[in-house]
Design an enzyme around this catalytic site. Structure first.
Site, mmCIF file in Angstrom:
data_model
loop_
_atom_site.group_PDB
_atom_site.id
_atom_site.type_symbol
_atom_site.label_atom_id
_atom_site.label_comp_id
_atom_site.label_asym_id
_atom_site.label_seq_id
_atom_site.Cartn_x
_atom_site.Cartn_y
_atom_site.Cartn_z
ATOM 1 N N HIS A 198 0.868 -1.141 0.070
ATOM 2 C CA HIS A 198 0.087 0.065 -0.076
ATOM 3 C C HIS A 198 1.025 1.206 -0.005
ATOM 4 C CE1 HIS A 198 -3.899 -1.623 1.508
ATOM 5 N NE2 HIS A 198 -3.396 -2.373 0.737
ATOM 6 N N TYR B 222 -9.457 5.090 7.381
ATOM 7 C CA TYR B 222 -9.861 5.454 8.883
ATOM 8 C C TYR B 222 -10.756 6.553 8.929
ATOM 9 C CZ TYR B 222 -5.263 3.358 9.560
ATOM 10 O OH TYR B 222 -4.165 2.334 9.752
ATOM 11 N N PRO C 149 -4.406 -0.064 18.745
ATOM 12 C CA PRO C 149 -4.109 -0.815 17.580
ATOM 13 C C PRO C 149 -4.136 0.355 16.401
ATOM 14 C CG PRO C 149 -6.290 -1.295 18.022
ATOM 15 C CD PRO C 149 -5.687 -0.819 19.315
ATOM 16 N N LYS D 193 0.938 -0.469 15.202
ATOM 17 C CA LYS D 193 2.389 -0.447 15.642
ATOM 18 C C LYS D 193 2.908 -1.666 16.527
ATOM 19 C CE LYS D 193 3.712 2.987 13.441
ATOM 20 N NZ LYS D 193 3.942 2.563 12.235
ATOM 21 N N TYR E 13 3.804 6.614 10.047
ATOM 22 C CA TYR E 13 3.061 5.378 9.801
ATOM 23 C C TYR E 13 3.678 4.272 9.113
ATOM 24 C CZ TYR E 13 -1.520 3.179 8.154
ATOM 25 O OH TYR E 13 -2.149 2.274 7.809
HETATM 26 C C1 PHB Z 1 -5.646 -4.322 10.585
HETATM 27 O O1 PHB Z 1 -5.386 -4.769 9.278
HETATM 28 O O2 PHB Z 1 -5.783 -5.340 11.376
HETATM 29 C C2 PHB Z 1 -5.185 -3.047 10.905
HETATM 30 C C3 PHB Z 1 -4.641 -2.212 10.080
HETATM 31 C C4 PHB Z 1 -4.224 -0.872 10.374
HETATM 32 C C5 PHB Z 1 -4.597 -0.565 11.606
HETATM 33 C C6 PHB Z 1 -5.053 -1.439 12.550
HETATM 34 C C7 PHB Z 1 -5.173 -2.641 12.242
HETATM 35 O O3 PHB Z 1 -4.162 0.838 11.785
#
Ligand code: PHB
Ligand code: APR
Length: 389
Positions: free
Chosen positions: A72, A200, A292, A296, A384
């Site tokens: 990504h 998000y 989460p 990280k 990130y």
């Molecule tokens: C996930 O794919 O479970 C995941 C991805 C990004 C995040 C949190 C969880 O910020």
């Protein structure tokens, strides 16, 4: 029994450490409380920084992540009814890889088995002992019988609820903690992801995240009260709530289906200092927890293991203690930066009970700033993709 490094815990931290040490010619044994299947059954985040993938390569297990992982180059932030893309790759030259933690764990377990390295599963009552002396050991019970292994060092890779940190004299350890007043309800479904990139979403009803495990398997999360129980969330209610928190285009494109996993996770930030106690080191969730948001947790476990494996290599190869003496300070410096970033992402994206209308407007102002300022989006992107280690 004797080994050089006794590792407690066969999660990603313990398994990766074991594999790297093996490639450096350092002997190790892993003691794990659960069965391998139980460890593999835990669904966790699935986003790897480039540094983590490189470390998997170094351990000889990066092939499948490189082949099957989804690369990504950006993420989407949704707020106020619209979506805005952050060009992560444009800002940093780096990417992130979507590849489930379960798959990382499986690759590491297979490599460990192929190398013939010792892992003792279902080890009960594991205890690190005498780590403040020159003769540390670990005791445990298997099939009702007591066992012990002598070692040079103990690596406590046994997660937040493990025995390693709990065995330290409380006077010798300092902890820092924030518990967030909500949880994440997550589901996994055999459906194509709603969008190629992660979304998000900051919404008046609470946070939502659209992520994935592959092109045909999706992972979605919604913020929920910490004391909610999974039985309160039949699939239909979950999908309805998710749709209410997404923009119209996403709602139109969302493919729903039966959940194949559903769980609620609490959100917490936690750091224990230091990460070394005599001849015992802590790594991964045993030493720190992040919420989460930003994914990280696994990446921090990887950077700890990078520092620790390098320090032990130096100890055995060059007969120098400099690396192990610096481990705690070096690892904690990176840990705190990721703790800050995860806390910050959590704080701009979630609905907090006490925030009120003022707090909600401040979040929108910050999100608007983030997507319109090159400097602000670059700061997000840099964290990130993972700070260097
Ligand atoms: C996930 O794919 O479970 C995941 C991805 C990004 C995040 C949190 C969880 O910020
Ligand atoms: N004795 C032996 N093993 C133990 C004990 C114990 N007393 N307590 C816990 N363990 C094992 C657990 O069963 C688990 O398999 O230690 C392992 C710890 O693994 P994780 O909790 O996955 O922690 P870590 O390896 O540090 O991984 C960090 O992965 O699990 C995620 O959320 C975590 O993303 C983070 C990253």
């Amino acid at each position: 029994m004797r080994t050089e490094i006794a590792i407690i815990g066969a999660g990603p931290a313990g398994l990766l450490l074991g594999q790297l040490l093996h490639t450096y010619g350092i002997d190790n044994v892993i003691l794990e409380r659960q069965t391998a299947d139980h460890v593999l059954g835990r669904i966790r985040a699935g986003l790897l920084e480039e540094g983590t993938v490189a470390l998997l390569d170094e351990a000889g297990v990066g092939q499948r992540a490189r082949h099957e992982g989804l690369v990504h180059r950006g993420i989407e932030l949704a707020f106020d009814g619209a979506r805005h893309r952050i060009d992560i790759h444009g800002a940093t030259g780096k990417t992130v890889t979507i590849y489930g933690q379960t798959e990382v764990t499986l690759d590491l377990m297979n490599a460990r088995k192929a190398a013939g390295l010792a892992t003792i599963y279902q080890a009960a009552d594991v205890r690190p002992r005498d780590f403040d002396t020159d003769h540390p050991r670990v005791s445990w019970v298997s099939d009702g019988a007591g066992h012990e292994i002598d070692c040079d060092f103990i690596a406590g890779c046994d997660g937040f609820h493990g025995v390693s940190r709990a065995s330290v004299n409380p006077q010798a350890i300092r902890t820092y903690e924030r518990v967030y007043p909500f949880g994440w309800l997550g589901i996994l479904s055999e459906t194509p992801p709603v969008s190629h990139e992660l979304i998000y979403s900051n919404h008046a009803r609470g946070f939502a995240l659209c992520t994935m495990r592959s092109t045909h398997r999706s992972r979605y999360y919604v913020q929920c009260p910490s004391d909610d129980h999974i039985d309160q969330w039949p699939d239909d209610r979950f999908w309805d709530e998710l749709k209410r928190r997404l923009d119209q285009k996403a709602v139109d494109e969302l493919v729903t289906g039966p959940s194949i996993e559903k769980s609620i996770a609490p959100l917490r930030s936690f750091v224990a200092e230091p990460m070394r106690f005599g001849r015992m080191f802590l790594a991964g969730d045993a030493a720190h927890i992040v919420p989460p948001t930003g994914a990280k947790g696994l990446n921090l476990a990887a950077s700890d293991v990078h520092y620790l494996s390098g320090a032990l290599r130096e100890y055995y190869g060059e007969k120098s203690s400099a690396g192990i003496d610096n481990y705690s300070a070096i690892a904690l410096a990176r840990v705190w930066k990721a703790v800050r970033f995860s806390w910050w992402m959590t704080s701009i994206l979630h609905k907090f009970p006490e925030q009120g209308e003022f707090g909600a407007r401040i979040q929108l102002a910050e999100l608007n700033y983030l997507v319109s300022s090159k400097a602000a989006s670059a700061a997000l992107a840099e964290n990130y993709v993972g700070l260097p280690f």
